[in-house]
Design an enzyme around this catalytic site. Structure first.
Site, mmCIF file in Angstrom:
data_model
loop_
_atom_site.group_PDB
_atom_site.id
_atom_site.type_symbol
_atom_site.label_atom_id
_atom_site.label_comp_id
_atom_site.label_asym_id
_atom_site.label_seq_id
_atom_site.Cartn_x
_atom_site.Cartn_y
_atom_site.Cartn_z
ATOM 1 C CE LYS A 1 32.027 2.423 33.516
ATOM 2 N NZ LYS A 1 33.192 1.972 34.220
ATOM 3 N NE ARG B 1 34.494 18.292 31.308
ATOM 4 C CZ ARG B 1 35.029 19.437 31.734
ATOM 5 N NH1 ARG B 1 34.362 20.234 32.538
ATOM 6 N NH2 ARG B 1 36.241 19.793 31.349
ATOM 7 N NE ARG C 1 37.636 27.395 32.821
ATOM 8 C CZ ARG C 1 36.951 28.182 33.651
ATOM 9 N NH1 ARG C 1 37.054 29.471 33.563
ATOM 10 N NH2 ARG C 1 36.167 27.674 34.583
ATOM 11 C CB THR C 2 36.208 21.892 28.467
ATOM 12 O OG1 THR C 2 37.214 22.004 29.480
ATOM 13 C CG2 THR C 2 36.570 20.775 27.518
ATOM 14 C CG HIS D 1 40.600 17.710 30.976
ATOM 15 N ND1 HIS D 1 40.310 17.926 29.641
ATOM 16 C CD2 HIS D 1 39.984 18.716 31.649
ATOM 17 C CE1 HIS D 1 39.553 19.011 29.540
ATOM 18 N NE2 HIS D 1 39.339 19.506 30.740
HETATM 19 C C1 NCD Z 1 39.038 21.278 34.968
HETATM 20 C C2 NCD Z 1 38.252 19.999 34.843
HETATM 21 O O1 NCD Z 1 37.086 20.024 34.441
HETATM 22 O O2 NCD Z 1 38.869 18.969 35.088
HETATM 23 N N1 NCD Z 1 38.466 22.349 34.303
HETATM 24 C C3 NCD Z 1 38.793 22.550 32.985
HETATM 25 O O3 NCD Z 1 38.444 21.774 32.124
HETATM 26 N N2 NCD Z 1 39.538 23.615 32.684
HETATM 27 C C4 NCD Z 1 39.510 21.598 36.330
HETATM 28 C C5 NCD Z 1 38.564 21.614 37.496
HETATM 29 O O4 NCD Z 1 37.357 21.395 37.356
HETATM 30 O O5 NCD Z 1 39.047 21.879 38.593
#
Ligand code: NCD
Length: 304
Positions: free
Chosen positions: A84, A105, A55-56, A133
């Site tokens: 890191k 991400r 989704r993101t 997030h």
């Molecule tokens: C979430 C995440 O990646 O933190 N997903 C998202 O971005 N909608 C939730 C999850 O992974 O459980």
């Protein structure tokens, strides 16, 4: 707040009026999402995803394209054993040559902040380990406002993995800017980080609980989350808490007429499929609102 040229790293950088302003802009994106726009024509977005995402990443790419911009980047499912900081910094310094904004991400907390420190272009945090997030919190607030009419006055439960779930960390902060009553529902092992509870308790009433069923009749919003299996250091600990909260259709008998069920997705076993067809289920609409929210963010950061 004028977001133009700014990084979006933490929800803590937003005031209530910043969020309200962004939500008003999000409203205006709905028509553009349908017709398309050339608002960001000529702009390029780089997506650096060191963790899985459906989704993101896709909603950011779609948001950019619907505004007339373009997207490039990588969506690795595995992260090489990089040290890191060093390699991330070099990646950032590379991709910023090719793009106008970075969406990142990363499994490490603080990674988005680090990337922003190195980048000379705006950076949006699309998930920094278990920490935050922020864009999910913005779309979650927008969903509540659209579906309930207002955020103020709501009684809200965040349920599931409040320890490792980053969406609930950002959302708890964001909700504390409104007049809400918050229940934090989790097994003992997965309680919300104390520093977050202490911070938000200064602003709103917060109660911690482990039983979800008895709370259901009070709620306007039930926000379910996945137990974050991949973030447990010890698999035996995961075994102790997996399947902790499973919402079934019979649970809905006791809820308010307008109670909404949300989930950032992906779901595993937290919400039974029977609920999908009920009027309470809003987790699919959340994705549309997520697209609009990310359009509003990109338009604010990159637009004229
Ligand atoms: C979430 C995440 O990646 O933190 N997903 C998202 O971005 N909608 C939730 C999850 O992974 O459980």
């Amino acid at each position: 707040m004028d977001l133009k040229g700014k990084d979006v790293i933490s929800i803590k950088d937003f005031s209530r009026s910043d969020i309200d302003e962004l939500m008003a802009k999000t409203d205006s994106m709905e028509a553009l999402a349908k017709t398309g726009s050339d608002m960001l024509h000529g702009k390029l977005m780089g997506t650096l995803f060191y963790e899985p995402s459906t989704r993101t990443r896709l909603s950011f790419e779609s948001a950019m394209m619907r505004l007339g911009g373009r997207a490039l980047g990588f969506a690795e499912t595995k992260m090489a054993s990089v040290e890191k900081g060093e390699n991330l910094a070099d990646t950032v310094r590379t991709v910023e040559n090719y793009t106008d904004i970075l969406v990142i991400r990363h499994p490490l907390e603080g990674a988005a902040r680090l990337a922003a420190d190195f980048a000379s272009i705006p950076v949006i945090n699309a998930g920094s380990g278990a920490q935050e997030h922020p864009t999910q919190a913005l779309l979650d607030l927008y969903t509540i406002r659209r579906e309930l009419g207002s955020i103020d006055g709501a009684t809200i439960a965040l349920a599931g993995d409040l320890r490792y779930g980053r969406t609930v960390h950002s959302l708890a902060y964001a909700l504390s800017l409104y007049k809400v009553k918050l229940y934090l529902v989790s097994p003992d092992l997965l309680r919300m980080r104390p520093e977050i509870v202490v911070d938000i308790r200064d602003r709103i009433p917060v109660a911690e609980a482990s039983d979800m069923e008895t709370l259901l009749p009070k709620l306007d919003v039930l926000y379910m989350t996945r137990i974050q299996k991949e973030r447990f250091g010890d698999p035996a600990e995961y075994e102790k808490v997996k399947g902790s909260y499973q919402l079934a259709a019979n649970h809905l008998r006791s809820v308010k007429e307008n109670m909404i069920v949300m989930h950032p997705l992906p779901r595993v076993d937290e919400i039974s499929f029977e609920i999908d067809e009920t009027k309470h289920a809003k987790y699919f609409k959340q994705m549309w609102y997520g697209l609009l929210t990310r359009m509003a963010l990109l338009a604010s950061v990159l637009g004229d």
